[in-house]
Design a protein around this motif. Structure first.
Motif, PDB file in Angstrom:
ATOM      1  N   GLU A   1       0.492  -0.899  -0.420  1.00 20.88           N
ATOM      2  CA  GLU A   1      -0.087   0.099  -0.021  1.00 20.88           C
ATOM      3  C   GLU A   1       0.616   1.351  -0.050  1.00 20.88           C
ATOM      4  O   GLU A   1       2.069   1.154   0.801  1.00 20.88           O
ATOM      5  CB  GLU A   1      -1.074  -0.135   1.173  1.00 20.88           C
ATOM      6  CG  GLU A   1      -1.749   0.944   0.638  1.00 20.88           C
ATOM      7  CD  GLU A   1      -1.930   2.239   1.608  1.00 20.88           C
ATOM      8  OE1 GLU A   1      -2.853   3.276   0.670  1.00 20.88           O
ATOM      9  OE2 GLU A   1      -0.699   2.672   1.893  1.00 20.88           O
ATOM     10  N   ARG A   2       0.470   2.316  -0.296  1.00 16.36           N
ATOM     11  CA  ARG A   2       1.694   3.230  -0.945  1.00 16.36           C
ATOM     12  C   ARG A   2       0.568   4.337  -0.101  1.00 16.36           C
ATOM     13  O   ARG A   2       1.898   5.061   0.433  1.00 16.36           O
ATOM     14  CB  ARG A   2       2.057   3.490  -2.265  1.00 16.36           C
ATOM     15  CG  ARG A   2       1.962   2.923  -3.045  1.00 16.36           C
ATOM     16  CD  ARG A   2       2.070   3.338  -4.478  1.00 16.36           C
ATOM     17  NE  ARG A   2       3.946   3.928  -4.788  1.00 16.36           N
ATOM     18  CZ  ARG A   2       5.006   3.535  -5.577  1.00 16.36           C
ATOM     19  NH1 ARG A   2       4.851   2.626  -4.820  1.00 16.36           N
ATOM     20  NH2 ARG A   2       5.839   4.743  -5.627  1.00 16.36           N
ATOM     21  N   ASP A   3      -0.578   4.774  -0.582  1.00 23.39           N
ATOM     22  CA  ASP A   3      -0.968   6.492  -0.131  1.00 23.39           C
ATOM     23  C   ASP A   3      -0.773   6.465   1.069  1.00 23.39           C
ATOM     24  O   ASP A   3      -0.489   7.486   1.922  1.00 23.39           O
ATOM     25  CB  ASP A   3      -1.937   7.064  -0.632  1.00 23.39           C
ATOM     26  CG  ASP A   3      -1.902   6.836  -2.157  1.00 23.39           C
ATOM     27  OD1 ASP A   3      -0.964   6.911  -2.426  1.00 23.39           O
ATOM     28  OD2 ASP A   3      -3.309   6.195  -2.958  1.00 23.39           O
ATOM     29  N   LEU A   4      -0.904   5.317   2.085  1.00 19.04           N
ATOM     30  CA  LEU A   4      -1.260   6.069   3.624  1.00 19.04           C
ATOM     31  C   LEU A   4       0.139   5.318   3.928  1.00 19.04           C
ATOM     32  O   LEU A   4       0.617   6.236   5.086  1.00 19.04           O
ATOM     33  CB  LEU A   4      -2.440   4.262   3.999  1.00 19.04           C
ATOM     34  CG  LEU A   4      -2.132   4.609   5.574  1.00 19.04           C
ATOM     35  CD1 LEU A   4      -3.258   5.658   6.151  1.00 19.04           C
ATOM     36  CD2 LEU A   4      -3.573   2.997   5.888  1.00 19.04           C
ATOM     37  N   LEU A   5       0.848   4.235   3.603  1.00 19.52           N
ATOM     38  CA  LEU A   5       2.380   4.292   4.244  1.00 19.52           C
ATOM     39  C   LEU A   5       3.312   5.461   4.071  1.00 19.52           C
ATOM     40  O   LEU A   5       4.241   6.111   5.280  1.00 19.52           O
ATOM     41  CB  LEU A   5       3.098   3.289   3.247  1.00 19.52           C
ATOM     42  CG  LEU A   5       3.884   2.653   3.676  1.00 19.52           C
ATOM     43  CD1 LEU A   5       4.316   2.492   4.724  1.00 19.52           C
ATOM     44  CD2 LEU A   5       4.891   2.176   2.657  1.00 19.52           C
ATOM     45  N   ALA A   6       2.606   6.497   3.124  1.00 21.50           N
ATOM     46  CA  ALA A   6       3.284   7.342   3.245  1.00 21.50           C
ATOM     47  C   ALA A   6       2.803   8.612   3.998  1.00 21.50           C
ATOM     48  O   ALA A   6       3.471   9.665   4.468  1.00 21.50           O
ATOM     49  CB  ALA A   6       3.065   8.440   1.560  1.00 21.50           C
ATOM     50  N   ARG A   7       1.717   9.008   4.232  1.00 23.71           N
ATOM     51  CA  ARG A   7       1.095   9.982   5.561  1.00 23.71           C
ATOM     52  C   ARG A   7       2.001   9.343   6.427  1.00 23.71           C
ATOM     53  O   ARG A   7       2.240   9.656   7.530  1.00 23.71           O
ATOM     54  CB  ARG A   7      -0.357   9.743   5.202  1.00 23.71           C
ATOM     55  CG  ARG A   7      -0.528  10.224   4.038  1.00 23.71           C
ATOM     56  CD  ARG A   7      -1.861  10.984   3.901  1.00 23.71           C
ATOM     57  NE  ARG A   7      -2.506  11.938   4.776  1.00 23.71           N
ATOM     58  CZ  ARG A   7      -3.746  12.550   4.654  1.00 23.71           C
ATOM     59  NH1 ARG A   7      -4.695  11.555   4.716  1.00 23.71           N
ATOM     60  NH2 ARG A   7      -3.677  13.531   5.446  1.00 23.71           N
ATOM     61  N   LEU A   8       1.803   8.100   6.848  1.00 26.19           N
ATOM     62  CA  LEU A   8       2.823   7.526   8.069  1.00 26.19           C
ATOM     63  C   LEU A   8       3.955   7.737   8.160  1.00 26.19           C
ATOM     64  O   LEU A   8       4.439   7.408   9.227  1.00 26.19           O
ATOM     65  CB  LEU A   8       2.376   5.770   8.243  1.00 26.19           C
ATOM     66  CG  LEU A   8       1.507   5.540   9.199  1.00 26.19           C
ATOM     67  CD1 LEU A   8       0.018   5.835   8.350  1.00 26.19           C
ATOM     68  CD2 LEU A   8       1.235   4.011   9.257  1.00 26.19           C
ATOM     69  N   ALA A   9       4.343   7.369   7.365  1.00 27.42           N
ATOM     70  CA  ALA A   9       6.176   8.101   6.899  1.00 27.42           C
ATOM     71  C   ALA A   9       6.222   8.941   7.138  1.00 27.42           C
ATOM     72  O   ALA A   9       7.355   9.603   8.107  1.00 27.42           O
ATOM     73  CB  ALA A   9       6.507   7.515   5.745  1.00 27.42           C
ATOM     74  N   ALA A  10       5.609   9.950   7.157  1.00 29.62           N
ATOM     75  CA  ALA A  10       5.749  11.442   6.656  1.00 29.62           C
ATOM     76  C   ALA A  10       5.247  11.866   8.531  1.00 29.62           C
ATOM     77  O   ALA A  10       5.609  13.280   8.629  1.00 29.62           O
ATOM     78  CB  ALA A  10       4.649  12.032   5.969  1.00 29.62           C
ATOM     79  N   GLY A  11       4.169  11.242   9.404  1.00 27.27           N
ATOM     80  CA  GLY A  11       3.861  11.324  10.969  1.00 27.27           C
ATOM     81  C   GLY A  11       2.789  12.126  10.508  1.00 27.27           C
ATOM     82  O   GLY A  11       2.234  13.042  11.823  1.00 27.27           O
ATOM     83  N   GLU A  12       2.402  12.169   9.268  1.00 26.38           N
ATOM     84  CA  GLU A  12       1.022  13.156   9.434  1.00 26.38           C
ATOM     85  C   GLU A  12      -0.294  12.145  10.068  1.00 26.38           C
ATOM     86  O   GLU A  12      -0.867  12.508  10.101  1.00 26.38           O
ATOM     87  CB  GLU A  12       0.519  13.136   7.619  1.00 26.38           C
ATOM     88  CG  GLU A  12       1.503  14.196   7.438  1.00 26.38           C
ATOM     89  CD  GLU A  12       1.743  14.170   5.621  1.00 26.38           C
ATOM     90  OE1 GLU A  12       0.524  13.718   5.183  1.00 26.38           O
ATOM     91  OE2 GLU A  12       2.266  15.077   4.815  1.00 26.38           O
ATOM     92  N   ARG A  13      -0.013  10.955   9.457  1.00 23.84           N
ATOM     93  CA  ARG A  13      -1.129  10.112  10.396  1.00 23.84           C
ATOM     94  C   ARG A  13      -0.594   9.190  11.388  1.00 23.84           C
ATOM     95  O   ARG A  13       0.253   8.438  11.067  1.00 23.84           O
ATOM     96  CB  ARG A  13      -1.881   9.685   9.198  1.00 23.84           C
ATOM     97  CG  ARG A  13      -2.950  10.126   8.422  1.00 23.84           C
ATOM     98  CD  ARG A  13      -3.588  10.808   8.940  1.00 23.84           C
ATOM     99  NE  ARG A  13      -5.232  10.052   7.636  1.00 23.84           N
ATOM    100  CZ  ARG A  13      -5.958   9.835   8.508  1.00 23.84           C
ATOM    101  NH1 ARG A  13      -6.534  11.024   9.396  1.00 23.84           N
ATOM    102  NH2 ARG A  13      -6.973   9.424   8.144  1.00 23.84           N
ATOM    103  N   VAL A  14      -1.475   8.501  12.345  1.00 24.46           N
ATOM    104  CA  VAL A  14      -1.234   7.233  13.017  1.00 24.46           C
ATOM    105  C   VAL A  14      -2.203   6.179  12.624  1.00 24.46           C
ATOM    106  O   VAL A  14      -3.833   6.506  12.680  1.00 24.46           O
ATOM    107  CB  VAL A  14      -1.522   7.554  14.154  1.00 24.46           C
ATOM    108  CG1 VAL A  14      -1.570   6.759  15.463  1.00 24.46           C
ATOM    109  CG2 VAL A  14      -0.702   8.999  14.906  1.00 24.46           C
ATOM    110  N   ALA A  15      -1.556   5.097  12.355  1.00 22.85           N
ATOM    111  CA  ALA A  15      -2.101   4.234  12.254  1.00 22.85           C
ATOM    112  C   ALA A  15      -2.017   2.971  13.578  1.00 22.85           C
ATOM    113  O   ALA A  15      -0.853   2.931  14.033  1.00 22.85           O
ATOM    114  CB  ALA A  15      -2.283   3.582  10.887  1.00 22.85           C
ATOM    115  N   VAL A  16      -3.131   2.150  13.344  1.00 21.98           N
ATOM    116  CA  VAL A  16      -2.475   1.161  14.226  1.00 21.98           C
ATOM    117  C   VAL A  16      -3.499  -0.464  13.738  1.00 21.98           C
ATOM    118  O   VAL A  16      -5.000  -0.530  12.974  1.00 21.98           O
ATOM    119  CB  VAL A  16      -3.321   1.365  15.714  1.00 21.98           C
ATOM    120  CG1 VAL A  16      -3.553  -0.180  16.963  1.00 21.98           C
ATOM    121  CG2 VAL A  16      -2.821   2.688  16.542  1.00 21.98           C
ATOM    122  N   LEU A  17      -2.827  -1.627  14.033  1.00 20.67           N
ATOM    123  CA  LEU A  17      -3.012  -2.670  13.404  1.00 20.67           C
ATOM    124  C   LEU A  17      -4.564  -2.993  14.303  1.00 20.67           C
ATOM    125  O   LEU A  17      -3.818  -3.334  15.791  1.00 20.67           O
ATOM    126  CB  LEU A  17      -2.062  -3.181  13.951  1.00 20.67           C
ATOM    127  CG  LEU A  17      -2.494  -4.790  12.926  1.00 20.67           C
ATOM    128  CD1 LEU A  17      -2.574  -5.293  11.612  1.00 20.67           C
ATOM    129  CD2 LEU A  17      -1.569  -5.813  13.336  1.00 20.67           C
TER     130      LEU A  17
END
Length: 358
Positions: free
Chosen positions: A105-121
């Motif tokens: 997955e690319r779009d959400l991954l890029a936002r996580l890498a930039a620290g813009e979003r927090v995702a949790v499994l």
């Protein structure tokens, strides 16, 4: 043979992270944060994730990351463990990021890498690598219904990655009902997460992404436990050198010397197995499951022992709320349960190396 030594780049990264944590996360601030309703320290998270770029360390540059490896991420985990930092780094920058990388997955991954979003499994924090996911959440027409209990940083998430129907789905956290539960470690809070026909986007087929996420998370957790254990040892040695009883520093008593020497030996071993696990994950080594099982079986118990000794050897002050020892003890105990207990990892190790049951 895996090189367990730290590189110059890793040493520089450690110094940078420690400087930020020392400035923004002294134990007094961490303690004060446990009495607030905020699920994590947002300012500290921005400084670590975006300011230093640590959230994107293992993510390839073409996906918006730093193009480093999980070895560098493990160094960050050591420092976060040393400070019991209240940030969703393990859950978002490690576990969720590993899941999205495995999913492609690319779009959400890029936002996580930039620290813009927090995702949790969205799995119980006790879930171990190799666990069969329970059918807690059902998918119907692109919507999810069900409940997952004890999700680490569940209230901190912007996006929830939910295993369901043989795949992995991304759900906006606003579309889920999140209920905070009493957490032993108030620097990493748990929540029950419920879905009622929540809109979801499928990001991966099968269970491979979840397995990769839990395996990577367990490896990085060992480095956090290593950092915590080192902090406990350092603080305890410093204290016993200055605390006097009967006219002499208590660190001069043979009984305490032996206990500290044993602890130092265990931590040295923990450093070796944690570094090996991180290196195996970084290289995609076939021995990764074995390395992770060994690391978790040893580092969980070492961190807990170090925290217990920290409390004990600080005497009366170590048992008070006004001393950070209880923060370390709670983090160590919670970490020992997280992503599989030592017993579960030993059982997994026995199976991996074909040892017969006892």
């Amino acid at each position: 043979m895996t090189d367990l030594l730290y590189t110059g780049i890793e040493d520089d990264l450690r110094a940078s992270v420690r400087d930020v944590l020392g400035d923004k996360a002294p134990w007094t601030s961490v303690l004060a944060g446990t009495e607030k309703d905020d699920p994590y320290d947002a300012a500290l998270w921005r400084a670590i994730a975006a300011g230093l770029g640590c959230a994107g360390l293992p993510v390839p540059e073409d996906l918006g990351g730093a193009g480093a490896t999980w070895r560098e991420t493990a160094v960050v985990m050591e420092e976060l463990g040393r400070f019991a930092a209240p940030v969703p780094f393990l859950t978002s920058a490690v576990v969720a990021t590993a899941a999205l990388m495995a999913a492609g997955e690319r779009d959400l991954l890029a936002r996580l890498a930039a620290g813009e979003r927090v995702a949790v499994l969205a799995v119980p924090f006790s879930a171990a690598p190799g666990d069969e996911a329970a059918a807690a959440v059902q998918e119907d027409g692109g919507a999810l219904t069900g409940e997952v209990t004890s999700v680490a940083d569940g209230t901190a998430a912007d996006v929830l990655l939910v295993p369901a129907a043989g795949g992995l789905y991304a759900v906006d956290a606003a579309d889920a009902r999140r209920t905070a539960v009493t957490s032993l470690d108030m620097t990493r809070r748990l929540a029950d997460v419920a879905f009622s026909a929540a809109p979801a986007r499928r990001v991966a087929d099968g269970t491979g992404a979840v397995r990769a996420a839990l395996m990577t998370g367990a490896a990085m957790l060992a480095s956090e436990q290593l950092g915590l254990a080192e902090r406990c040892l350092d603080d305890t040695v410093a204290y016993v050198k200055t605390r006097y009883q009967f006219g002499r520093p208590i660190g001069s008593y043979q009984g305490l010397k032996h206990r500290l020497a044993d602890l130092w030996t265990s931590i040295t071993q923990a450093r070796a197995v944690a570094r090996h696990a991180a290196s195996c994950v970084a290289a995609g080594d076939a021995d990764t499951p074995i390395a992770v099982a060994v690391a978790q079986a040893h580092c969980s118990e070492t961190a807990l022992k170090a925290a217990e000794e920290c409390v004990q050897m600080h005497g009366g002050i170590g048992f008070t709320w006004e001393h950070p020892a209880h923060l370390y003890l709670k983090r160590a105990k919670a970490d020992a349960i997280a992503l599989g207990t030592p017993d579960r990892h030993r059982a997994a190790l026995a199976s991996l190396v074909d040892l017969p049951p006892a």
